[in-house]
Design a protein around this motif. Structure first.
Motif, PDB file in Angstrom:
ATOM      1  N   GLN A  71       0.800  -1.176  -0.092  1.00 18.25           N
ATOM      2  CA  GLN A  71       0.072   0.135   0.067  1.00 18.25           C
ATOM      3  C   GLN A  71       0.764   1.274   0.149  1.00 18.25           C
ATOM      4  O   GLN A  71       0.582   2.146  -0.581  1.00 18.25           O
ATOM      5  CB  GLN A  71      -0.901   0.244   1.303  1.00 18.25           C
ATOM      6  N   GLN A  72       2.165   1.141   0.659  1.00 15.93           N
ATOM      7  CA  GLN A  72       2.963   2.520   0.572  1.00 15.93           C
ATOM      8  C   GLN A  72       3.726   2.427  -0.537  1.00 15.93           C
ATOM      9  O   GLN A  72       4.069   3.464  -1.242  1.00 15.93           O
ATOM     10  CB  GLN A  72       3.616   2.282   1.799  1.00 15.93           C
ATOM     11  N   MET A  73       4.187   1.222  -0.856  1.00 11.41           N
ATOM     12  CA  MET A  73       5.074   1.197  -2.206  1.00 11.41           C
ATOM     13  C   MET A  73       4.376   1.606  -3.385  1.00 11.41           C
ATOM     14  O   MET A  73       5.036   2.134  -4.407  1.00 11.41           O
ATOM     15  CB  MET A  73       5.380  -0.372  -2.670  1.00 11.41           C
ATOM     16  N   CYS A  74       2.918   1.489  -3.540  1.00 13.04           N
ATOM     17  CA  CYS A  74       2.403   2.015  -4.704  1.00 13.04           C
ATOM     18  C   CYS A  74       2.398   3.661  -4.957  1.00 13.04           C
ATOM     19  O   CYS A  74       2.059   4.146  -5.892  1.00 13.04           O
ATOM     20  CB  CYS A  74       0.824   1.348  -4.710  1.00 13.04           C
ATOM     21  N   GLY A  75       2.614   4.202  -3.785  1.00 15.29           N
ATOM     22  CA  GLY A  75       2.856   5.876  -3.826  1.00 15.29           C
ATOM     23  C   GLY A  75       1.464   6.586  -3.826  1.00 15.29           C
ATOM     24  O   GLY A  75       1.567   7.858  -3.907  1.00 15.29           O
ATOM     25  N   ILE A  76       0.379   6.138  -3.062  1.00 17.14           N
ATOM     26  CA  ILE A  76      -0.639   6.613  -2.811  1.00 17.14           C
ATOM     27  C   ILE A  76      -0.752   7.623  -1.878  1.00 17.14           C
ATOM     28  O   ILE A  76      -1.350   8.985  -1.973  1.00 17.14           O
ATOM     29  CB  ILE A  76      -1.852   5.722  -2.604  1.00 17.14           C
ATOM     30  N   ASN A  77       0.313   7.568  -0.710  1.00 12.71           N
ATOM     31  CA  ASN A  77       0.114   8.414   0.157  1.00 12.71           C
ATOM     32  C   ASN A  77       1.209   9.694  -0.091  1.00 12.71           C
ATOM     33  O   ASN A  77       0.964  10.709   0.548  1.00 12.71           O
ATOM     34  CB  ASN A  77       0.564   7.825   1.473  1.00 12.71           C
ATOM     35  N   ALA A  78       2.147   9.490  -1.070  1.00 16.21           N
ATOM     36  CA  ALA A  78       2.766  10.395  -1.773  1.00 16.21           C
ATOM     37  C   ALA A  78       1.984  11.422  -2.093  1.00 16.21           C
ATOM     38  O   ALA A  78       2.115  12.775  -2.246  1.00 16.21           O
ATOM     39  CB  ALA A  78       3.732   9.989  -2.725  1.00 16.21           C
ATOM     40  N   ILE A  79       0.849  11.059  -2.876  1.00 18.57           N
ATOM     41  CA  ILE A  79      -0.032  12.137  -3.418  1.00 18.57           C
ATOM     42  C   ILE A  79      -0.973  12.565  -2.338  1.00 18.57           C
ATOM     43  O   ILE A  79      -1.432  13.572  -2.441  1.00 18.57           O
ATOM     44  CB  ILE A  79      -0.982  11.365  -4.696  1.00 18.57           C
ATOM     45  N   ALA A  80      -1.474  11.509  -1.423  1.00 16.72           N
ATOM     46  CA  ALA A  80      -2.572  11.715  -0.609  1.00 16.72           C
ATOM     47  C   ALA A  80      -1.541  12.825   0.525  1.00 16.72           C
ATOM     48  O   ALA A  80      -2.543  13.939   1.043  1.00 16.72           O
ATOM     49  CB  ALA A  80      -2.826  10.705   0.433  1.00 16.72           C
TER      50      ALA A  80
END
Length: 625
Positions: free
Chosen positions: A384-393
């Motif tokens: 979930q963190q590797m996918c990069g979603i929280n870089a954007i969130a």
């Protein structure tokens, strides 16, 4: 003697009183539970004759002072033993059969108490989303307030980037190192409801403290305190929902954690947009506004029934039955589920002996069945963190600002990201129990990889070109659209399911600590990564991590859809090597034949063999089993 030791002792006393199975059969049963070499998914009532089963029910009701419910529990036990053959069980009335049929034909018709539990857990998720999005908008203003700007030529630019990063990472650092690990003792002494009340208090006052901070150090401390509420909340809420919800709709309801986390992100983005015109205090209001959903969470939790599985683990069987009755459509279903869980508890406590905080943690890595769940939850949470979603969130406003948006337009684009993230989470309510957790991830990760890569390449477009900014936004929105029905809902749903009841709090603590640790790493490093690699390099880096995550999921993540929490003991007793070998030798060739060459005759050999006792067989053979 602790309550868990007491239930252990009661279980062994009852087993001695009951007529045991043959030693070799019991040994094989426990062997399957710990190391399932034959990939058999075994009902905990498997192999018990009708006569012995009814005697066990009598002992069970007598031991827990529920003699007046003996006949009800007998029907429930027979139904739990042979769920697919309920039509042939003579003890069931036609009214009983209608109730059981409706579990399939009207599976979303559930009691108010169950839906209220899901609503409260959803509020907990909304608090989580709003908390992380407040900092998204505040990042545009609080660095100026505290002299942490990083403009070109500023001698402290690099230092300030790290300070901004660690402020944003504060809640996740506190959660992964302290908050998540408070879950086990908090649940042990306070239960699921009491733990969520504790978390609500921290989520109210710490965010108010952020709004009143006068230095960056004060802001950082308040965000650390927020993590003490976020960690146990993120750990307990999915477990609370998973333990209360029936297996056939568990994924659809437990995944509401992601659905309403996404809604919280949308609410936070809306608050950021609405408050952006309030001047220098806007960042304070953006951070402080997150207390709003925490208030109804803190109050509403007391109107939920406590988890019956937790009550049974503590030996409070009468309260557990009352809780089950509130959470099911009939007393028959409550009795069936309670006796089924009881028998699995007997099996678990006979094999999984963890009774102290330290021993339960150690057993996450030493007991084969638990170790495989630990590995699978680690993979899906890390992904979930590797996918990069929280870089954007966490930093979407900064990303859009760097792309050429004004402050207002950057906040508006972040709001659009939040809206897409929320809307596309809805399909998972149906697909997560239809297509399964694993298949959703195998579909979404390749699509997340190419959309991130496309986003990065769009930064090569000259700033003078009018297409640059809309294309960047488009691909970020497409990324969110692929993420939300897949990697969004699966990690917390999956991790709440996979651990046995004896290790569920500790296992979920491990899973959420993994997720929030890497969220902290991402939050801490992304400002510097963006500065060092540029936007193209940063997005390309996360695109590559999506491919790595896809490979890990393919080999290391078993499917859990529509299995009871107790049946999953046998799924995770299959060795990691056996599971990985099956994916490479059976699943991958099948998939290529079926979906690349469109061979409709392609057949997939199943990995698991489900041993279910047929009612008629039991009735005919009687004690022969």
């Amino acid at each position: 003697m602790s309550s868990e030791e007491a239930i252990n002792e009661k279980a062994h006393i009852r087993e001695r009183e009951e007529k045991p199975r043959p030693d070799e059969e019991r040994q094989e049963h426990h062997s399957n539970f710990v190391n399932n070499f034959q990939a058999r998914i075994q009902n905990p009532l498997y192999g018990i004759s009708r006569e012995d089963l009814l005697k066990q029910v009598e002992e069970f009701t007598r031991a827990h002072g529920m003699e007046e419910k003996t006949e009800l529990f007998k029907k429930g036990a027979l139904l739990a033993q042979s769920p697919a053959a309920f039509e042939e069980i003579p003890e069931l009335t036609e009214e009983d059969r209608v109730t059981i049929r409706r579990e399939t034909t009207h599976k979303w018709t559930q009691p108010r108490a169950l839906y209220w539990t899901v609503i409260i857990c959803s509020l907990a998720a909304a608090v989580q989303g709003w908390d992380q999005t407040g900092s998204n908008g505040a990042n545009l203003l609080f660095p100026q307030e505290f002299g942490l700007t990083s403009e070109a030529g500023n001698p402290n630019a690099e230092k300030n980037e790290w300070i901004v990063g660690i402020i944003n990472a504060g809640p996740y650092l506190a959660s992964c190192f302290v908050g998540c690990w408070l879950t086990d003792p908090l649940n042990h002494y306070l239960g699921r409801r009491g733990t969520l009340f504790f978390c609500g208090i921290f989520c109210i006052f710490s965010v108010i403290g952020q709004a009143l901070a006068q230095t960056w150090e004060q802001l950082f401390v308040c965000r650390l305190l927020l993590g003490l509420g976020m960690g146990p909340k993120a750990t307990t809420s999915p477990v609370f929902a998973a333990e209360n919800v029936p297996a056939n709709i568990r994924g659809g309801l437990v995944m509401s954690w992601q659905l309403w986390t996404a809604f919280g992100i949308l609410l936070g983005s809306s608050a950021n947009l609405a408050l952006q015109g309030t001047g220098k205090i806007a960042w304070r209001l953006e951070l402080g506004s997150a207390f709003l959903p925490a208030v109804p969470l803190t109050i509403g939790i007391f109107f939920c029934p406590e988890s019956p599985r937790w009550l049974m683990k503590k030996g409070r069987y009468n309260k557990a039955f009352r809780s089950f009755v509130r959470l099911r459509n009939s007393e028959l279903q409550a009795a069936r589920d309670m006796f089924y869980v009881h028998r699995q508890l007997v099996e678990e406590f006979a094999v999984l002996r963890g009774s102290t905080y330290v021993s339960r943690f150690v057993e996450l890595f030493t007991i084969p069945r638990v170790r495989r769940a630990t590995l699978a939850s680690w993979v899906v949470m890390l992904a979930q963190q590797m996918c990069g979603i929280n870089a954007i969130a966490f930093y979407s406003s900064t990303i859009f600002f760097n792309a050429g948006y004004s402050t207002r337009d950057a906040l508006l684009a972040s709001w659009g990201f939040g809206m897409v993230n929320w809307l596309f989470a809805f399909p998972a309510v149906w697909t997560i129990d239809t297509f399964g957790r694993r298949n959703l991830l195998l579909f979404t990760f390749p699509n997340m990889a190419w959309t991130l890569l496309a986003t990065g390449f769009c930064f090569y477009i000259p700033e003078s070109n009018a297409a640059r900014v809309p294309l960047i936004a488009l691909f970020i929105f497409l990324f969110a659209a692929f993420y939300s029905p897949g990697e969004g809902p699966v990690p917390f749903t999956y991790s709440a399911e996979v651990f046995p009841l004896t290790h569920r709090e500790m296992g979920m603590s491990w899973a959420v600590a993994t997720c929030l640790f890497w969220a902290a790493v991402l939050s801490l490093t992304f400002p510097r990564l963006l500065s060092a690699f540029g936007s193209v390099g940063a997005f390309g880096f996360y695109a590559g991590l999506n491919i790595a995550a896809l490979i890990m999921i393919f080999f290391l993540m078993p499917e859990t859809k529509q299995r009871t929490l107790e049946e999953l003991d046998y799924v995770f007793a299959v060795s990691t090597g056996q599971h990985a070998s099956y994916q490479l030798k059976e699943f991958l060739p099948y998939w290529v034949r079926r979906w690349v060459f469109f061979d409709k005759k392609a057949q997939l050999k199943p990995l698991y063999n489900f041993d279910e006792v047929e009612s008629i067989t039991v009735f005919e053979k009687g004690a022969a089993h």
